[in-house]
Design a protein around this motif. Structure first.
Motif, PDB file in Angstrom:
ATOM      1  N   LYS A   1       0.839  -1.212   0.000  1.00  0.00           N
ATOM      2  CA  LYS A   1       0.000   0.000   0.000  1.00  0.00           C
ATOM      3  C   LYS A   1       0.868   1.254   0.000  1.00  0.00           C
ATOM      4  N   GLU A   2       1.877   1.234   0.858  1.00  0.00           N
ATOM      5  CA  GLU A   2       2.775   2.399   0.923  1.00  0.00           C
ATOM      6  C   GLU A   2       3.579   2.547  -0.372  1.00  0.00           C
ATOM      7  N   LEU A   3       3.954   1.420  -0.934  1.00  0.00           N
ATOM      8  CA  LEU A   3       4.692   1.463  -2.205  1.00  0.00           C
ATOM      9  C   LEU A   3       3.830   2.142  -3.268  1.00  0.00           C
ATOM     10  N   ALA A   4       2.545   1.795  -3.284  1.00  0.00           N
ATOM     11  CA  ALA A   4       1.630   2.388  -4.275  1.00  0.00           C
ATOM     12  C   ALA A   4       1.586   3.906  -4.125  1.00  0.00           C
ATOM     13  N   VAL A   5       1.459   4.372  -2.890  1.00  0.00           N
ATOM     14  CA  VAL A   5       1.409   5.823  -2.662  1.00  0.00           C
ATOM     15  C   VAL A   5       2.691   6.485  -3.150  1.00  0.00           C
ATOM     16  N   ASN A   6       3.815   5.886  -2.783  1.00  0.00           N
ATOM     17  CA  ASN A   6       5.106   6.477  -3.149  1.00  0.00           C
ATOM     18  C   ASN A   6       5.333   6.503  -4.663  1.00  0.00           C
ATOM     19  N   VAL A   7       4.951   5.415  -5.316  1.00  0.00           N
ATOM     20  CA  VAL A   7       5.175   5.339  -6.767  1.00  0.00           C
ATOM     21  C   VAL A   7       4.251   6.327  -7.494  1.00  0.00           C
ATOM     22  N   ASN A   8       3.012   6.398  -7.066  1.00  0.00           N
ATOM     23  CA  ASN A   8       2.076   7.337  -7.712  1.00  0.00           C
ATOM     24  C   ASN A   8       2.527   8.779  -7.514  1.00  0.00           C
ATOM     25  N   LYS A   9       2.942   9.085  -6.311  1.00  0.00           N
ATOM     26  CA  LYS A   9       3.416  10.450  -6.051  1.00  0.00           C
ATOM     27  C   LYS A   9       4.644  10.754  -6.908  1.00  0.00           C
ATOM     28  N   PHE A  10       5.551   9.788  -6.952  1.00  0.00           N
ATOM     29  CA  PHE A  10       6.779  10.007  -7.729  1.00  0.00           C
ATOM     30  C   PHE A  10       6.428  10.230  -9.200  1.00  0.00           C
ATOM     31  N   ALA A  11       5.466   9.455  -9.685  1.00  0.00           N
ATOM     32  CA  ALA A  11       5.052   9.596 -11.095  1.00  0.00           C
ATOM     33  C   ALA A  11       4.475  10.989 -11.335  1.00  0.00           C
ATOM     34  N   ASN A  12       3.719  11.484 -10.369  1.00  0.00           N
ATOM     35  CA  ASN A  12       3.160  12.836 -10.526  1.00  0.00           C
ATOM     36  C   ASN A  12       4.248  13.908 -10.460  1.00  0.00           C
ATOM     37  N   ILE A  13       5.302  13.649  -9.708  1.00  0.00           N
ATOM     38  CA  ILE A  13       6.438  14.589  -9.704  1.00  0.00           C
ATOM     39  C   ILE A  13       7.054  14.637 -11.107  1.00  0.00           C
ATOM     40  N   TYR A  14       7.217  13.458 -11.709  1.00  0.00           N
ATOM     41  CA  TYR A  14       7.739  13.440 -13.094  1.00  0.00           C
ATOM     42  C   TYR A  14       6.848  14.286 -14.011  1.00  0.00           C
ATOM     43  N   HIS A  15       5.526  14.061 -13.892  1.00  0.00           N
ATOM     44  CA  HIS A  15       4.596  14.849 -14.729  1.00  0.00           C
ATOM     45  C   HIS A  15       4.812  16.341 -14.519  1.00  0.00           C
ATOM     46  N   GLU A  16       4.875  16.694 -13.243  1.00  0.00           N
ATOM     47  CA  GLU A  16       5.054  18.094 -12.863  1.00  0.00           C
ATOM     48  C   GLU A  16       6.330  18.680 -13.480  1.00  0.00           C
ATOM     49  N   LEU A  17       7.366  17.842 -13.563  1.00  0.00           N
ATOM     50  CA  LEU A  17       8.650  18.311 -14.110  1.00  0.00           C
ATOM     51  C   LEU A  17       8.701  18.207 -15.638  1.00  0.00           C
ATOM     52  N   GLY A  18       7.586  17.797 -16.214  1.00  0.00           N
ATOM     53  CA  GLY A  18       7.505  17.804 -17.680  1.00  0.00           C
ATOM     54  C   GLY A  18       8.017  16.544 -18.359  1.00  0.00           C
ATOM     55  N   VAL A  19       8.265  15.469 -17.573  1.00  0.00           N
ATOM     56  CA  VAL A  19       8.735  14.226 -18.193  1.00  0.00           C
ATOM     57  C   VAL A  19       7.566  13.547 -18.900  1.00  0.00           C
ATOM     58  N   LYS A  20       7.780  13.164 -20.136  1.00  0.00           N
ATOM     59  CA  LYS A  20       6.713  12.565 -20.932  1.00  0.00           C
ATOM     60  C   LYS A  20       7.035  11.116 -21.299  1.00  0.00           C
TER      61      LYS A  20
ATOM     62  N   LEU B   1       9.936   2.508 -10.744  1.00  0.00           N
ATOM     63  CA  LEU B   1       8.541   2.122 -10.993  1.00  0.00           C
ATOM     64  C   LEU B   1       7.712   3.302 -11.487  1.00  0.00           C
ATOM     65  N   ALA B   2       8.043   4.496 -11.013  1.00  0.00           N
ATOM     66  CA  ALA B   2       7.302   5.685 -11.454  1.00  0.00           C
ATOM     67  C   ALA B   2       7.566   5.959 -12.937  1.00  0.00           C
TER      68      ALA B   2
ATOM     69  N   THR C   1       8.056   3.650 -15.118  1.00  0.00           N
ATOM     70  CA  THR C   1       7.234   2.681 -15.852  1.00  0.00           C
ATOM     71  C   THR C   1       5.765   3.097 -15.827  1.00  0.00           C
ATOM     72  N   ARG C   2       5.359   3.785 -14.765  1.00  0.00           N
ATOM     73  CA  ARG C   2       3.954   4.169 -14.665  1.00  0.00           C
ATOM     74  C   ARG C   2       3.579   5.171 -15.761  1.00  0.00           C
ATOM     75  N   ILE C   3       4.524   6.067 -16.077  1.00  0.00           N
ATOM     76  CA  ILE C   3       4.203   7.098 -17.072  1.00  0.00           C
ATOM     77  C   ILE C   3       4.836   6.793 -18.438  1.00  0.00           C
ATOM     78  N   GLY C   4       5.450   5.647 -18.558  1.00  0.00           N
ATOM     79  CA  GLY C   4       6.030   5.270 -19.857  1.00  0.00           C
ATOM     80  C   GLY C   4       7.354   5.931 -20.160  1.00  0.00           C
ATOM     81  N   ALA C   5       8.008   6.491 -19.130  1.00  0.00           N
ATOM     82  CA  ALA C   5       9.355   7.032 -19.340  1.00  0.00           C
ATOM     83  C   ALA C   5      10.356   5.877 -19.244  1.00  0.00           C
TER      84      ALA C   5
END
Ligand code: WTA
Length: 647
Positions: A111-130, A150-151, A153-157
């Motif tokens: 559960k904690e891993l999910a939160v961390n990975v999702n947050k990290f993925a959103n940080i990538y989005h925020e920084l403009g990683v596509k 894992l983040a 992989t979540r956003i396809g980077a």
């Protein structure tokens, strides 16, 4: 060679194992007779957005090498490693983190891993990683490294991890080659009680690459330079990031990661792995090779900077819903009992490490092991280099108390996962043998000169693979021609591993080491060409030739022959300077063990350096230099031998 002692698994072990001897034979036969059927079914262990209808579409034809697995399937790696476990094992620990400091441990549930990975993925989005962008990770062994992977992989980077022991120069060349959109690093990396200044190294690398945006995880809180508009602190971003991020739907053949590795020539190659086949192969090998069962605690001591860390700390174990231990430190800190202390503390069931670590620890005798309770151990693994029988026996007796099968796993960055290994419940093991091919893997031994397959059971030659397996690399990033030339040119129709091997009378395989100009230093791959080009980059060096030589602890050491520029005096100070220079240019793992002055190098009349002779001299084996008559100046060999003996 006398045949080695054979160690069968206990009846008790076999009874609980996933795969016994009969099942191995049956599954192996099917995997090569009907790869479509075997891998099509195996792929059901993954969660797909769209199930593949095509399984295998591969050819090793030299003119036309192309490797596709599950090509119409769609999936997301982070969904497979995280989301799909939430319903059944959300509160189970996914990652146990053991810090460099033995008093610091963290347990991260799925559960904690999910939160961390999702947050990290959103940080990538925020920084403009596509999707499709490359992200270079230059990280300590902290859970954030796994989140960062894992983040991606979540956003396809596409991540490209650079081992934190590499120098700023080595980092810069990898950032440039992959045209990275972002670097993720930490302020500092604690290891063995000392902090490596990762962020400062990134600053130096950016003097070469220009201003690449960098996300900095605050690991130690040490004081680092943060450049306005380029450097971003992780914690502040993390706090405000949303904990849900829709996973990208990826095609099975979309790139997953790049990992640079050394070859016999030129600069390191960006080995490219793709999504579906790689994940499946990492997961299935993790389960069967280690006989991983639900609830087991599994520990691989590698670093995420190497392929072993990718496949067997992160992707394989997490795809299987395992508990994987991540260790930040070194085996000798605070003392030489650290590995054994960690095994006792976390009740580790499967332990996977490198022969070089075993050799270093066995020097201290059994006492540091005997201080701790090893009874949780079920399977021991070895990886990275051939394991010498003495180290194997010590591992077996002192660590495993004679009851834990040892899986000696032969594979490569290029292969994505285990290619040859005993399966612990199926095969009796022999000290030093990689034994049997994994499912779907068809090893062949070729005659080095004729390139023909050797049919006799007992033989020795070069190790090639006959057909594709799902975890195979797909290309060299940005250079498919180099991929073809490196792996499919020398022996047409086969994947050439670069290793030599022996097949014994029982049909079991023994890896004999590299047959090319790659050396293996403490289980780390090093191209002799890389060390040579670092040496000749020094203003006083005219020419250099580098070879490996047997080293009691490291497996192989780095032996350099150096010719200086005209008029430069050959001094001990300069020798020390060059050792430090290579260390700085590549990193501590490339530090030369010996530099021998070589006013002349043995060359053929066409100017090719005869490394065979240099290897023999480095090994102190002067009797077997072979034919030196083709040399332009045979006299240089005598000079080199004199020099060697006078040292
Ligand atoms: C060597 C590491 C003998 C081999 C996973 C190979 C081994 C190279 C073994 C790949 C083993 C790896 N026995 N040799 N069990 N495992 N090697 O890419 O020479 O860092 O080609 O992958 O390590 O190194 P790499």
């Amino acid at each position: 060679m006398t045949e080695a002692k054979i160690h069968p698994p206990s009846a008790e072990f076999v009874k609980h194992a996933h795969i016994d001897a009969a099942k191995y034979d049956e599954m192996y036969a099917r995997s090569v007779d009907d790869p479509e059927g075997f891998w099509g079914e195996a792929a059901e262990r993954l969660d797909w957005f769209r199930k593949p209808t095509k399984v295998k579409n591969t050819t090793f034809d030299y003119h036309n090498v192309s490797i596709k697995w599950f090509e119409d399937g769609e999936l997301n790696v982070s969904v497979n490693c995280v989301d799909r476990h939430l319903a059944t094992r959300g509160d189970q620990v996914a990652i146990i983190w053991e810090a460099d400091d033995p008093n610091v441990t963290r347990h991260i549930t799925y559960k904690e891993l999910a939160v961390n990975v999702n947050k990290f993925a959103n940080i990538y989005h925020e920084l403009g990683v596509k999707r499709g962008d490359r992200v270079v990770l230059y990280m300590p062994m902290i859970p954030e490294a796994a989140y960062a992977m894992l983040a991606c992989t979540r956003i396809g980077a596409v991540h490209s991890i650079v081992f934190a022991g590499f120098s700023p120069e080595a980092l810069a060349s990898r950032v440039n080659d992959s045209k990275a959109a972002l670097i993720v690093t930490a302020d500092e990396a604690p290891r063995g009680g000392r902090n490596t200044p990762l962020k400062a190294n990134v600053d130096k690398a950016r003097e070469i690459t220009g201003p690449v945006k960098t996300l900095v995880v605050e690991r130690t809180g040490g004081d680092v330079h943060m450049e306005e508009g380029v450097d971003i602190g992780y914690t502040a971003m993390f706090e405000k990031a949303s904990d849900t991020c829709e996973p990208e739907v990826m095609n099975a053949e979309d790139p997953l990661f790049i990992l640079y590795t050394s070859g016999s020539t030129g600069t390191p190659k960006g080995v490219l792995h793709t999504t579906g086949g790689y994940l499946l192969f990492a997961a299935i090998t993790h389960e069967y090779t280690f006989d991983y069962h639900d609830g087991d605690i599994y520990w691989c001591t590698a670093d995420v900077g190497w392929v072993t860390g990718h496949s067997y700390i992160v992707y394989g174990p997490l795809a299987n819903g395992a508990t994987t231990l991540m260790f930040e430190g070194v085996p000798t800190y605070p003392d030489v009992g650290r590995f054994w202390q960690v095994i006792e503390k976390h009740k580790v069931n499967q332990f996977y490490t490198a022969p070089t670590a075993i050799r270093a620890l066995m020097r201290h005798g059994p006492e540091p092991v005997e201080r701790y309770d090893m009874s949780s151990l079920k399977v021991l693994g070895s990886v990275g280099e051939p394991i010498n029988p003495e180290a194997w026996e010590w591992y077996n007796e002192v660590v495993g108390k004679g009851k834990c099968p040892i899986v000696d796993t032969w594979w490569q960055t290029e292969t994505g996962g285990h290619m040859m290994t005993p399966l612990p419940g199926a095969h009796a093991t022999k000290p030093g043998a990689a034994m049997k091919p994994f499912f779907g893997v068809q090893p062949v031994v070729l005659d080095a000169t004729t390139g023909k397959e050797i049919d006799e059971t007992e033989c020795e030659g070069v190790l090639c693979i006959k057909d594709s397996w799902p975890g195979q690399m797909r290309t060299v990033f940005g250079n498919h021609e180099r991929f073809i030339n490196t792996y499919f040119q020398d022996y047409k129709g086969y994947y050439f591993s670069g290793d030599g091997c022996r097949r014994d009378a029982d049909g079991d395989y023994w890896i004999t080491g590299r047959v090319d100009d790659v050396i293996n230093v403490s289980g780390h791959r090093m191209g002799t060409a890389e060390v040579e080009s670092a040496l000749v980059a020094h203003a006083k060096v005219a020419e250099a030739a580098v070879v490996g030589f047997p080293h009691a602890l490291k497996g192989q050491g780095i032996y350099c022959y150096v010719t200086l520029m005209e008029g430069v005096p050959y001094t001990d100070e300069l020798r020390d300077e060059l050792v430090g220079w290579v260390r700085k240019e590549i990193g501590p793992i490339a530090k030369p063990d010996f530099i021998q002055w070589a006013p002349g190098l043995p060359k053929t009349r066409s100017g090719k350096i005869m490394r065979r002779i240099l290897r023999k001299i480095a090994e102190n084996d002067f009797g077997a230099l072979g034919d030196t008559s083709t040399l332009a100046d045979p006299g240089v060999v005598d000079d080199l031998i004199d020099n060697r003996m006078n040292k």
